[in-house]
Design an enzyme around this catalytic site. Structure first.
Site, PDB file in Angstrom:
ATOM      1  N   GLY A  12       0.823  -1.217   0.000  1.00 60.19           N
ATOM      2  CA  GLY A  12       0.000   0.000   0.000  1.00 60.19           C
ATOM      3  C   GLY A  12       0.849   1.256   0.000  1.00 60.19           C
ATOM      4  N   LEU A  14       1.630   3.466  -2.161  1.00 61.31           N
ATOM      5  CA  LEU A  14       1.265   4.688  -2.898  1.00 61.31           C
ATOM      6  C   LEU A  14       0.197   5.504  -2.186  1.00 61.31           C
ATOM      7  CD1 LEU A  14       1.266   3.487  -6.628  1.00 61.31           C
ATOM      8  CD2 LEU A  14       3.160   4.235  -5.186  1.00 61.31           C
ATOM      9  N   GLY A  15      -0.209   5.067  -1.006  1.00 63.87           N
ATOM     10  CA  GLY A  15      -1.255   5.782  -0.275  1.00 63.87           C
ATOM     11  C   GLY A  15      -0.737   7.006   0.460  1.00 63.87           C
ATOM     12  N   GLN A  16      -1.610   7.597   1.276  1.00 60.66           N
ATOM     13  CA  GLN A  16      -1.249   8.839   1.975  1.00 60.66           C
ATOM     14  C   GLN A  16       0.001   8.652   2.834  1.00 60.66           C
ATOM     15  OE1 GLN A  16      -3.947  10.218   5.016  1.00 60.66           O
ATOM     16  NE2 GLN A  16      -3.104  12.298   5.008  1.00 60.66           N
ATOM     17  N   ILE A  39      -1.224  -2.050  -5.265  1.00 60.86           N
ATOM     18  CA  ILE A  39      -2.005  -2.719  -6.307  1.00 60.86           C
ATOM     19  C   ILE A  39      -2.000  -1.900  -7.599  1.00 60.86           C
ATOM     20  CG2 ILE A  39      -4.241  -1.655  -5.732  1.00 60.86           C
ATOM     21  CD1 ILE A  39      -5.465  -4.492  -6.070  1.00 60.86           C
ATOM     22  N   ARG A  40      -1.654  -0.618  -7.486  1.00 65.84           N
ATOM     23  CA  ARG A  40      -1.682   0.265  -8.668  1.00 65.84           C
ATOM     24  C   ARG A  40      -0.423   0.079  -9.514  1.00 65.84           C
ATOM     25  NH1 ARG A  40      -2.862   5.952  -6.175  1.00 65.84           N
ATOM     26  NH2 ARG A  40      -2.821   5.094  -4.073  1.00 65.84           N
ATOM     27  N   TYR A 147     -14.762  -0.795   8.707  1.00 65.43           N
ATOM     28  CA  TYR A 147     -13.329  -0.512   8.839  1.00 65.43           C
ATOM     29  C   TYR A 147     -12.865  -0.770  10.277  1.00 65.43           C
ATOM     30  CZ  TYR A 147      -9.146   2.580   8.972  1.00 65.43           C
ATOM     31  OH  TYR A 147      -7.889   3.118   9.127  1.00 65.43           O
ATOM     32  N   LYS A 151     -10.204  -3.458  11.868  1.00 73.41           N
ATOM     33  CA  LYS A 151      -9.019  -2.999  12.598  1.00 73.41           C
ATOM     34  C   LYS A 151      -8.917  -3.692  13.958  1.00 73.41           C
ATOM     35  CE  LYS A 151      -6.879  -0.568   9.699  1.00 73.41           C
ATOM     36  NZ  LYS A 151      -5.519  -0.955   9.318  1.00 73.41           N
TER      37      LYS A 151
HETATM   38  P1  NAD Z   1      -4.540   5.000   1.774  1.00 75.97           P
HETATM   39  O1  NAD Z   1      -5.972   4.667   1.504  1.00 75.97           O
HETATM   40  O2  NAD Z   1      -4.072   6.359   1.479  1.00 75.97           O
HETATM   41  O3  NAD Z   1      -3.599   3.982   1.013  1.00 75.97           O
HETATM   42  C1  NAD Z   1      -3.854   2.610   0.980  1.00 75.97           C
HETATM   43  C2  NAD Z   1      -3.147   2.034  -0.233  1.00 75.97           C
HETATM   44  O4  NAD Z   1      -3.502   0.642  -0.313  1.00 75.97           O
HETATM   45  C3  NAD Z   1      -3.580   2.675  -1.551  1.00 75.97           C
HETATM   46  O5  NAD Z   1      -2.461   3.180  -2.242  1.00 75.97           O
HETATM   47  C4  NAD Z   1      -4.256   1.532  -2.321  1.00 75.97           C
HETATM   48  O6  NAD Z   1      -3.990   1.568  -3.718  1.00 75.97           O
HETATM   49  C5  NAD Z   1      -3.630   0.321  -1.679  1.00 75.97           C
HETATM   50  N1  NAD Z   1      -4.444  -0.894  -1.814  1.00 75.97           N
HETATM   51  C6  NAD Z   1      -5.783  -1.021  -1.760  1.00 75.97           C
HETATM   52  N2  NAD Z   1      -6.138  -2.303  -1.971  1.00 75.97           N
HETATM   53  C7  NAD Z   1      -4.994  -2.995  -2.139  1.00 75.97           C
HETATM   54  C8  NAD Z   1      -4.701  -4.354  -2.385  1.00 75.97           C
HETATM   55  N3  NAD Z   1      -5.662  -5.277  -2.515  1.00 75.97           N
HETATM   56  N4  NAD Z   1      -3.405  -4.725  -2.499  1.00 75.97           N
HETATM   57  C9  NAD Z   1      -2.426  -3.817  -2.386  1.00 75.97           C
HETATM   58  N5  NAD Z   1      -2.632  -2.507  -2.175  1.00 75.97           N
HETATM   59  C10 NAD Z   1      -3.913  -2.103  -2.043  1.00 75.97           C
HETATM   60  O7  NAD Z   1      -4.268   4.605   3.303  1.00 75.97           O
HETATM   61  P2  NAD Z   1      -3.244   5.275   4.320  1.00 75.97           P
HETATM   62  O8  NAD Z   1      -3.913   6.468   4.869  1.00 75.97           O
HETATM   63  O9  NAD Z   1      -1.913   5.410   3.726  1.00 75.97           O
HETATM   64  O10 NAD Z   1      -3.261   4.182   5.475  1.00 75.97           O
HETATM   65  C11 NAD Z   1      -2.251   3.226   5.648  1.00 75.97           C
HETATM   66  C12 NAD Z   1      -2.562   2.424   6.907  1.00 75.97           C
HETATM   67  O11 NAD Z   1      -2.674   3.317   8.016  1.00 75.97           O
HETATM   68  C13 NAD Z   1      -3.902   1.677   6.843  1.00 75.97           C
HETATM   69  O12 NAD Z   1      -3.786   0.468   7.554  1.00 75.97           O
HETATM   70  C14 NAD Z   1      -4.846   2.586   7.595  1.00 75.97           C
HETATM   71  O13 NAD Z   1      -5.903   1.865   8.180  1.00 75.97           O
HETATM   72  C15 NAD Z   1      -3.929   3.150   8.648  1.00 75.97           C
HETATM   73  N6  NAD Z   1      -4.415   4.438   9.171  1.00 75.97           N
HETATM   74  C16 NAD Z   1      -4.407   5.559   8.388  1.00 75.97           C
HETATM   75  C17 NAD Z   1      -4.901   6.754   8.902  1.00 75.97           C
HETATM   76  C18 NAD Z   1      -4.923   8.018   8.095  1.00 75.97           C
HETATM   77  O14 NAD Z   1      -5.519   9.009   8.561  1.00 75.97           O
HETATM   78  N7  NAD Z   1      -4.284   8.065   6.931  1.00 75.97           N
HETATM   79  C19 NAD Z   1      -5.395   6.787  10.227  1.00 75.97           C
HETATM   80  C20 NAD Z   1      -5.431   5.625  10.955  1.00 75.97           C
HETATM   81  C21 NAD Z   1      -4.908   4.447  10.436  1.00 75.97           C
HETATM   82  C1  AKB Z   2     -10.235   7.268   8.500  1.00 78.12           C
HETATM   83  O1  AKB Z   2     -10.797   8.359   8.721  1.00 78.12           O
HETATM   84  O2  AKB Z   2     -10.806   6.253   8.095  1.00 78.12           O
HETATM   85  C2  AKB Z   2      -8.766   7.162   8.833  1.00 78.12           C
HETATM   86  C3  AKB Z   2      -8.588   6.624  10.205  1.00 78.12           C
HETATM   87  C4  AKB Z   2      -8.743   7.509  11.364  1.00 78.12           C
HETATM   88  O3  AKB Z   2      -8.336   5.461  10.380  1.00 78.12           O
HETATM   89  N1  AKB Z   2      -8.171   8.432   8.663  1.00 78.12           N
END
Ligand code: NAD
Ligand code: AKB
Length: 325
Positions: A12, A14-16, A39-40, A147, A151
């Site tokens: 994952g 490429l995510g945030q 996955i992208r 979600y 978790k």
């Molecule tokens: P995001 O949604 O920005 O990125 C998730 C990435 O996962 C995406 O790039 C997507 O393309 C990829 N993905 C989706 N399905 C997939 C698959 N089947 N195989 C491979 N890749 C796949 O998420 P994020 O914000 O970067 O979060 C990362 C982790 O941190 C997650 O576990 C999330 O629950 C946790 N988290 C994030 C936040 C937040 O505010 N950003 C807060 C709490 C927890």
């Molecule tokens: C969401 O809002 O789903 C995430 C998180 C707090 O896990 N930013």
């Protein structure tokens, strides 16, 4: 304390969080030692050009297995997930990616004797019956979103693999993460990023949460720091493993808007709560992170004021919209 792993795979990526974590880890551990995956198929140039990038679908264990074997992976940071707002729109997808993805990573962690697995959890683990202010580390976990359910189950699964298979698995319950590089991926706390873009571009933001909805939040540099610190923490000193509360600041949309107005006095915010309000209402207003502070020295650097200052400064540069900061 220190690094005892040598080759990290990030799912994952490429995510945030992953897009910034990948670059930070490459700077720290060497470009070739941090393999980004998602996955992208089309990674941005910064990720593709600074080190290895591979396509992995975490619901397909074979695609993860091949990468582990071919690249001598001994640590995984598993970020691939479906977040809360997208998860409410497609609960089956959320279950499939979050649960099966996590189980696949953990099973491979045991099979290939990985030195470390880190999987973030979220404040979404909380729900009905919680103490809203300074929710403690060990508290009732009854989430109402899909979600949040994945978790909680993910946290329990990680701890199960620690005790049953001796796998070194760690995780933190992140609050909403605020950043300016990559847009958030479909969560309930996304408003706290969108508001900056809209304030700078249009002087106006229609917020999908009500003005007094206080939620815990964290700025990206602290998020990256917490992941590195927990990755490098001494396992023997950890009493908890997969579920560390971490926190940095708490504020409502109205309080954030007032802070932004210090830099953009004409900024106007209106409120139009949607289905995400119910998710936000089920989460705590603030988090007690004393266990993370005690067990691996967690300490955030940013509060509402310093985060807002930096977000405005960085985004006005990125969007080429001059603002006096
Ligand atoms: P995001 O949604 O920005 O990125 C998730 C990435 O996962 C995406 O790039 C997507 O393309 C990829 N993905 C989706 N399905 C997939 C698959 N089947 N195989 C491979 N890749 C796949 O998420 P994020 O914000 O970067 O979060 C990362 C982790 O941190 C997650 O576990 C999330 O629950 C946790 N988290 C994030 C936040 C937040 O505010 N950003 C807060 C709490 C927890
Ligand atoms: C969401 O809002 O789903 C995430 C998180 C707090 O896990 N930013």
């Amino acid at each position: 304390m220190g690094k005892d792993f040598s080759k990290i795979l990030i799912t994952g990526a490429l995510g945030q969080i992953g897009s910034e974590l990948t670059l930070a880890l490459r700077r720290r551990y060497g470009n070739e030692n941090v393999i980004a995956s998602d996955i992208r198929v089309n990674p941005p140039a910064e990720i593709a050009e600074s080190g290895p990038y591979l396509v992995i679908d975490v619901t397909k264990p074979e695609s993860i297995r091949q990468v582990i074997i071919k690249n001598d992976i001994d640590a995984i940071i598993h970020l691939a997930a479906i977040l809360s707002a997208v998860g409410e729109k497609d609960p089956h997808l959320c279950w499939n990616v979050n649960m099966n993805g996590t189980m696949n990573v953990l099973d491979l962690g045991v099979k290939y004797n990985l030195k470390r697995v880190l999987i973030p959890s979220s404040m979404a683990v909380w729900g009905k019956g919680i103490q809203k202010e300074m929710v403690p580390q060990d508290s009732v976990l009854k989430p109402t979103s899909m979600y949040g359910i994945t978790k909680v189950a993910g946290e329990r699964l990680c701890d199960y693999y620690v005790y049953k298979y001796n796998l070194d698995c760690r995780g933190l319950r992140f609050p909403g993460i605020i950043s300016y590089e990559t847009l958030p991926g479909g969560g309930t706390t996304d408003y706290a990023v969108e508001i900056f873009y809209e304030a700078l571009r249009n002087n106006y933001y229609r917020c999908f949460l009500s003005e007094d909805t206080v939620l815990p939040m964290m700025y990206m540099p602290d998020c990256i720091k917490s992941i590195i610190n927990l990755m490098e923490a001494d396992f023997e000193k950890l009493e908890h493993h997969s579920d560390f509360n971490v926190s940095a600041m708490s504020f409502s949309p109205k309080e954030l808007a007032n802070e932004i107005k210090k830099y953009i006095p004409d900024f106007v915010i209106e409120y139009s709560p949607d289905y995400r309000q119910a998710i936000a209402d089920s989460w705590p207003r603030s988090i007690d992170d004393s266990c993370a502070r005690k067990e691996w020295g967690w300490q955030p650097d940013y509060d509402l004021q310093s985060m807002t200052y930096d977000m405005i400064k960085q985004l006005s540069k990125k969007l080429n919209i001059p603002i006096l900061v």
